[in-house]
Design an enzyme around this catalytic site. Structure first.
Site, PDB file in Angstrom:
ATOM      1  N   HIS A   1    -140.195  25.178 -10.956  1.00 32.59           N
ATOM      2  CA  HIS A   1    -141.101  25.661 -12.909  1.00 32.59           C
ATOM      3  C   HIS A   1    -139.985  26.891 -13.018  1.00 32.59           C
ATOM      4  O   HIS A   1    -140.836  27.866 -13.769  1.00 32.59           O
ATOM      5  CB  HIS A   1    -141.817  26.738 -11.923  1.00 32.59           C
ATOM      6  CG  HIS A   1    -143.439  26.793 -13.418  1.00 32.59           C
ATOM      7  ND1 HIS A   1    -143.795  28.202 -13.329  1.00 32.59           N
ATOM      8  CD2 HIS A   1    -144.106  26.386 -13.702  1.00 32.59           C
ATOM      9  CE1 HIS A   1    -144.507  28.603 -14.019  1.00 32.59           C
ATOM     10  NE2 HIS A   1    -144.841  27.093 -14.600  1.00 32.59           N
TER      11      HIS A   1
ATOM     12  N   LYS B   1    -137.530  29.463 -14.854  1.00 30.17           N
ATOM     13  CA  LYS B   1    -136.957  29.924 -15.602  1.00 30.17           C
ATOM     14  C   LYS B   1    -135.891  30.620 -15.925  1.00 30.17           C
ATOM     15  O   LYS B   1    -136.010  31.839 -16.685  1.00 30.17           O
ATOM     16  CB  LYS B   1    -138.171  30.174 -16.998  1.00 30.17           C
ATOM     17  CG  LYS B   1    -139.893  29.164 -16.715  1.00 30.17           C
ATOM     18  CD  LYS B   1    -140.391  30.121 -16.537  1.00 30.17           C
ATOM     19  CE  LYS B   1    -142.060  29.276 -16.405  1.00 30.17           C
ATOM     20  NZ  LYS B   1    -141.712  27.619 -16.483  1.00 30.17           N
TER      21      LYS B   1
ATOM     22  N   ASP C   1    -121.014  32.744 -16.876  1.00 32.21           N
ATOM     23  CA  ASP C   1    -120.088  33.491 -16.310  1.00 32.21           C
ATOM     24  C   ASP C   1    -120.446  34.076 -15.201  1.00 32.21           C
ATOM     25  O   ASP C   1    -119.539  35.144 -14.571  1.00 32.21           O
ATOM     26  CB  ASP C   1    -119.597  34.109 -17.261  1.00 32.21           C
ATOM     27  CG  ASP C   1    -119.043  33.600 -18.412  1.00 32.21           C
ATOM     28  OD1 ASP C   1    -118.478  31.785 -18.387  1.00 32.21           O
ATOM     29  OD2 ASP C   1    -119.110  34.102 -19.242  1.00 32.21           O
TER      30      ASP C   1
END
Lengths: 202, 202
Positions: free
Chosen positions: A141, A143, A148
């Site tokens: 779940h 996100k 870099d």
């Protein structure tokens, strides 16, 4: 002389990077429907090439989605993505563009959601980008994304047009070595755990 | 003399607060099923009262859920909560405890999800806590809380037992005036927009 100038420029750039204030922002959604064509075309174009204006009727200009796109498109070396749901075509185009540019892109996603209607995961895999997914009952779940190994992008937002245009969402963007390290470690843990060598086929 | 000592103590406390390193941590879930009874009983008890050990067979001790509970229970004046889904009984108990202790608790949530099975929103309202919800098609998908206008708690985690025990989730905890202000402004915007005076009944 050329070598000396190059070294001086590199040192000046490094000094500028050290002095410049680290990015610290929050993007709040919903983002009104907007044309982000210019951002994507600019990123894909040869330096100096003039971009043709997009003929679509949507408003252009700055919006949370275009800011998120620009942050991602700033990647030069690596991009780790750890996303529950990914179906937004513009964000998918940005990721494919980075992959073609030679940025090392790795994606971790949720097995139950990677097959939803409009999911970009198949397209991204087809483009040659490495994707790994869970085999668990629980959801993957997270996100978040890491640009870099320097910039953390994390929040409540799944990368879907539905969420971007309709939901109340937040995305933190921070150049913060401490938080980047914690999330990168989490990414590497999951990446290893979801190694296809360990997949079970029932 | 007493007044002087009190002032000195207040100044020392203020200095300590300034010097102490601000909280910066990330809680990663899933959290194994654990007994958090001790944390909740300790927070509810009179100072000095001995807590009876919980007879349940679950392991005790530090876990991401107990750390999240402790962060919330540190609230002394105010707690803003902006949550898509809230069904975890332990977190609900913590919030009710704070409300009884006189902390000003305000909750914003999603209309479609506040009625799901196990939702704590009804109980929290029944306890006298102010709750407001959206009337939109999109989701109120935020998952953040702000403790004493000082500490931001935000991430991918909905406050449900399912997510806490089974999902890959992250929760950032930060005492960071800049980020706290941005999220507090967002909370106040939503709080005002969801003012029941403006609800439409079709």
């Amino acid at each position: 002389l050329g070598l000396g100038l190059g070294l001086a420029a590199a040192l000046a750039l490094a000094a500028w990077r050290r002095q410049r204030r680290p990015v610290r922002e929050v993007l709040f959604f919903p983002s009104r429907p907007s044309c982000t064509e210019a951002v994507l075309v600019e990123a894909a174009a040869e330096p100096g090439a003039a971009a043709r204006p997009c003929p679509c009727p949507l408003p252009q200009g700055d919006c949370p989605l275009s800011r998120l796109l620009r942050r991602l498109l700033s990647a030069r070396r690596s991009l780790e993505i750890c996303l529950f749901a990914f179906s937004c075509p513009q964000l998918s185009r940005a990721v494919q563009l980075l992959h073609r540019r030679g940025v090392c892109v790795r994606i971790v996603t949720d097995a139950q959601y990677m097959g939803i209607r409009g999911s970009q995961i198949g397209l991204l895999r087809h483009a040659g980008i490495q994707v790994r997914h869970d085999q668990e009952d629980g959801y993957m779940h997270h996100k978040f994304a890491i640009v870099d190994r320097r910039m953390l992008i994390t929040g409540s937002l799944n990368w879907t047009t539905q969420a971007i245009q309709n939901n109340r969402e937040n995305v933190l963007v921070m150049e913060d070595a401490e938080y980047v390290k914690l999330f990168l470690d989490e990414f590497e843990r999951i990446w290893e755990e979801y190694n296809p060598i360990s997949y079970k086929f029932f």
